[in-house]
Design a protein around this motif. Structure first.
Motif, short mmCIF file in Angstrom:
data_model
loop_
_atom_site.label_atom_id
_atom_site.label_comp_id
_atom_site.label_asym_id
_atom_site.label_seq_id
_atom_site.Cartn_x
_atom_site.Cartn_y
_atom_site.Cartn_z
N MET A 146 -15.82 -0.08 -7.66
CA MET A 146 -16.96 0.39 -6.88
C MET A 146 -16.56 0.62 -5.43
O MET A 146 -17.03 1.57 -4.78
CB MET A 146 -18.11 -0.62 -6.96
N GLN A 147 -15.69 -0.22 -4.92
CA GLN A 147 -15.20 -0.05 -3.55
C GLN A 147 -14.44 1.28 -3.42
O GLN A 147 -14.64 2.02 -2.45
CB GLN A 147 -14.30 -1.22 -3.17
N SER A 148 -13.61 1.57 -4.40
CA SER A 148 -12.85 2.83 -4.39
C SER A 148 -13.79 4.04 -4.46
O SER A 148 -13.49 5.10 -3.91
CB SER A 148 -11.87 2.87 -5.57
N ALA A 149 -14.92 3.85 -5.14
CA ALA A 149 -15.88 4.95 -5.29
C ALA A 149 -16.89 5.00 -4.14
O ALA A 149 -17.79 5.85 -4.15
CB ALA A 149 -16.63 4.79 -6.62
N GLY A 150 -16.73 4.11 -3.16
CA GLY A 150 -17.66 4.07 -2.03
C GLY A 150 -19.03 3.57 -2.39
O GLY A 150 -20.04 3.94 -1.77
N GLN A 151 -19.11 2.69 -3.41
CA GLN A 151 -20.41 2.21 -3.89
C GLN A 151 -20.73 0.77 -3.47
O GLN A 151 -21.73 0.21 -3.92
CB GLN A 151 -20.45 2.30 -5.42
N LEU A 152 -19.90 0.19 -2.61
CA LEU A 152 -20.19 -1.16 -2.14
C LEU A 152 -20.95 -1.10 -0.82
O LEU A 152 -20.39 -0.72 0.21
CB LEU A 152 -18.90 -1.97 -1.96
N ALA A 153 -22.22 -1.46 -0.87
CA ALA A 153 -23.05 -1.46 0.34
C ALA A 153 -22.76 -2.70 1.18
O ALA A 153 -21.99 -3.58 0.79
CB ALA A 153 -24.53 -1.41 -0.06
N ASN A 154 -23.42 -2.79 2.32
CA ASN A 154 -23.27 -3.97 3.18
C ASN A 154 -24.03 -5.17 2.62
O ASN A 154 -23.86 -6.29 3.10
CB ASN A 154 -23.74 -3.67 4.60
N THR A 155 -24.88 -4.92 1.64
CA THR A 155 -25.60 -5.99 0.96
C THR A 155 -25.27 -5.92 -0.53
O THR A 155 -25.45 -4.87 -1.16
CB THR A 155 -27.12 -5.87 1.15
N VAL A 156 -24.76 -7.02 -1.08
CA VAL A 156 -24.33 -7.05 -2.49
C VAL A 156 -24.97 -8.26 -3.18
O VAL A 156 -24.98 -9.37 -2.64
CB VAL A 156 -22.80 -7.15 -2.60
N VAL A 157 -25.51 -8.03 -4.38
CA VAL A 157 -26.11 -9.10 -5.19
C VAL A 157 -25.28 -9.27 -6.46
O VAL A 157 -25.05 -8.31 -7.19
CB VAL A 157 -27.57 -8.78 -5.55
N ILE A 158 -24.84 -10.51 -6.70
CA ILE A 158 -24.07 -10.85 -7.89
C ILE A 158 -24.96 -11.65 -8.84
O ILE A 158 -25.67 -12.57 -8.43
CB ILE A 158 -22.83 -11.72 -7.54
#
Length: 256
Positions: free
Chosen positions: A142-154
């Motif tokens: 997701m990071q490579s695809a630019g899909q990691l926002a500044n807020t992440v829920v696991i």
């Protein structure tokens, strides 16, 4: 003798003149002071009146704004549906413009459409039977695809326990600048429930930017909130799940 009398009269006249001058000067002085006090009183009264007028205008503007927001809130169907769960209209307005990333298992996946209503800009990567050890690879993709926002829920741990090393791998990808939230698990039929929750609690204690969403405590004892398996939220349980997640996230990110 005549000269002495004349001299005495002059002295008396001079003293009288001095007294008159002093009296006049004193009168002028006190008159000026009184006038100054009057001016100060008038100025203070004008300032007070101006402040009161400004306060009334501000109150009127605030009341008008509140009335407008109340009218907008009343017309918002999403707020009408979710306010009973503690979500406020300003929070929901903020959520509409907020990028956020969700990564989880089937428990999270079951609430995808509802979370999408609250967070229209969200990206979710949730899958059935996902384990925590698979999350680092997903996050890297997701990071490579630019899909990691500044807020992440696991949302993992339902399908098995994991180690502190896995937590470190996850947090190494996410870094220390993001707000990260981890939803703990409610899976009473499995022996790893407490182990997963212990690992999640230790992780939130260790990493300052990692926040616990305590689904376990909220859901405990509410058997009517779950499907027959005891851990997937039913239609009556789902609102409690996704509104808890949304509320915890929004309270944290909006207080900055």
């Amino acid at each position: 003798m005549h000269e002495k009398k004349s001299s005495s009269k002059k002295i008396i006249a001079i003293v009288a003149a001095v007294i008159v001058v002093i009296a006049v000067a004193g009168g002028i002085y006190y008159g000026v002071q009184a006038n100054n006090e009057r001016v100060r009183t008038e100025q203070a009264a004008k300032k007070k009146a101006a402040a009161a007028s400004s306060s009334k205008k501000a109150a009127a503007a605030s009341s008008s704004k509140a009335a407008a927001e109340s009218s907008e809130a009343a017309a918002d169907p999403l707020y009408g549906k979710l306010k009973q769960y503690g979500l406020t209209y300003p929070e929901l307005q903020y959520a509409k413009t907020m990028p956020i990333t969700f990564v989880g298992d089937s428990v999270m996946l079951g609430s995808e459409s509802f979370l999408k209503e609250i967070f229209p800009k969200m990206v979710m990567h949730a899958d059935v039977s996902r384990q925590a050890y698979g999350v680092p690879a997903v996050l890297k993709q997701m990071q490579s695809a630019g899909q990691l926002a500044n807020t992440v829920v696991i949302g993992v741990g339902t399908n098995g326990t994991f180690t502190a090393d896995t937590t470190k791998e996850i947090m190494d990808v996410l870094g220390s600048k993001r707000d990260v939230f981890w939803i703990n698990v409610h899976v009473p039929s499995q022996p790893w429930e407490s182990q997963s929750n212990d690992q999640i609690k230790k992780a939130t204690d260790k990493y300052k930017n990692l926040h616990l969403i305590d689904w376990y405590t909220v859901a405990k004892g509410h058997t009517d909130w779950f499907a027959a398996d005891g851990f997937h939220p039913s239609t009556s349980g789902q609102p409690h799940y996704y509104t808890l997640v949304a509320k915890q996230v929004l309270q944290q990110v909006t207080k900055k």
